[in-house]
Design a protein around this motif. Structure first.
Motif, PDB file in Angstrom:
ATOM      1  N   GLN A  10      22.162 -19.637  23.836  1.00 33.64           N
ATOM      2  CA  GLN A  10      23.424 -19.736  23.421  1.00 33.64           C
ATOM      3  C   GLN A  10      23.680 -21.453  23.786  1.00 33.64           C
ATOM      4  O   GLN A  10      22.983 -22.015  24.347  1.00 33.64           O
ATOM      5  CB  GLN A  10      24.467 -18.705  24.362  1.00 33.64           C
ATOM      6  N   LYS A  11      24.723 -21.758  22.996  1.00 31.04           N
ATOM      7  CA  LYS A  11      25.264 -23.021  23.081  1.00 31.04           C
ATOM      8  C   LYS A  11      26.713 -22.653  22.943  1.00 31.04           C
ATOM      9  O   LYS A  11      27.266 -21.911  22.592  1.00 31.04           O
ATOM     10  CB  LYS A  11      24.858 -23.809  21.753  1.00 31.04           C
ATOM     11  N   ILE A  12      27.413 -23.996  23.246  1.00 31.62           N
ATOM     12  CA  ILE A  12      28.938 -23.961  23.222  1.00 31.62           C
ATOM     13  C   ILE A  12      29.370 -24.965  22.048  1.00 31.62           C
ATOM     14  O   ILE A  12      28.757 -26.293  21.920  1.00 31.62           O
ATOM     15  CB  ILE A  12      29.343 -24.650  24.626  1.00 31.62           C
ATOM     16  N   CYS A  13      30.177 -24.406  21.432  1.00 35.68           N
ATOM     17  CA  CYS A  13      30.649 -25.202  19.958  1.00 35.68           C
ATOM     18  C   CYS A  13      31.559 -26.265  20.481  1.00 35.68           C
ATOM     19  O   CYS A  13      32.322 -26.320  21.305  1.00 35.68           O
ATOM     20  CB  CYS A  13      31.631 -24.084  19.372  1.00 35.68           C
ATOM     21  N   GLU A  14      31.270 -27.542  20.123  1.00 39.61           N
ATOM     22  CA  GLU A  14      31.928 -28.747  20.182  1.00 39.61           C
ATOM     23  C   GLU A  14      33.347 -28.724  19.807  1.00 39.61           C
ATOM     24  O   GLU A  14      34.084 -29.594  20.477  1.00 39.61           O
ATOM     25  CB  GLU A  14      30.991 -30.033  19.546  1.00 39.61           C
ATOM     26  N   ILE A  15      33.730 -27.910  18.832  1.00 37.15           N
ATOM     27  CA  ILE A  15      35.135 -28.071  18.636  1.00 37.15           C
ATOM     28  C   ILE A  15      36.115 -26.864  19.018  1.00 37.15           C
ATOM     29  O   ILE A  15      37.094 -27.106  19.807  1.00 37.15           O
ATOM     30  CB  ILE A  15      35.095 -27.786  16.904  1.00 37.15           C
ATOM     31  N   CYS A  16      35.690 -25.725  18.958  1.00 39.54           N
ATOM     32  CA  CYS A  16      36.393 -24.522  19.620  1.00 39.54           C
ATOM     33  C   CYS A  16      36.089 -24.278  21.185  1.00 39.54           C
ATOM     34  O   CYS A  16      36.933 -23.707  21.777  1.00 39.54           O
ATOM     35  CB  CYS A  16      36.541 -23.451  18.895  1.00 39.54           C
TER      36      CYS A  16
END
Length: 47
Positions: A10-16
Motif C-alpha cells: 500500500q501507499k498513501i496518495c499525495e493529494i487526498c
C-alpha cells in the motif's frame, strides 16, 4: 470465503491522503505511482 490477496503493498496518495493498494496495471511502475486515482493525478497542480 477468505480474501485471496490480503497482503498487497500500500501507499498513501499525495493529494487526498488516503491509502491505496497495488494494482496489476501498476505492476511495472509501482515505484513511480503517487496518486490513488486519475482524479487526484489531475488535481495535483491545484493544490
Amino acid at each position: 470465503m477468505a480474501h485471496k490477496k490480503p497482503h498487497l503493498p500500500q501507499k498513501i496518495c499525495e493529494i487526498c491522503g488516503k491509502p491505496f493498494s497495488w494494482r496489476k496495471k501498476w505492476e511495472k511502475n509501482w515505484d513511480a505511482v503517487k496518486y490513488c486515482s486519475e482524479r487526484c493525478r489531475r488535481s495535483k497542480s491545484k493544490t
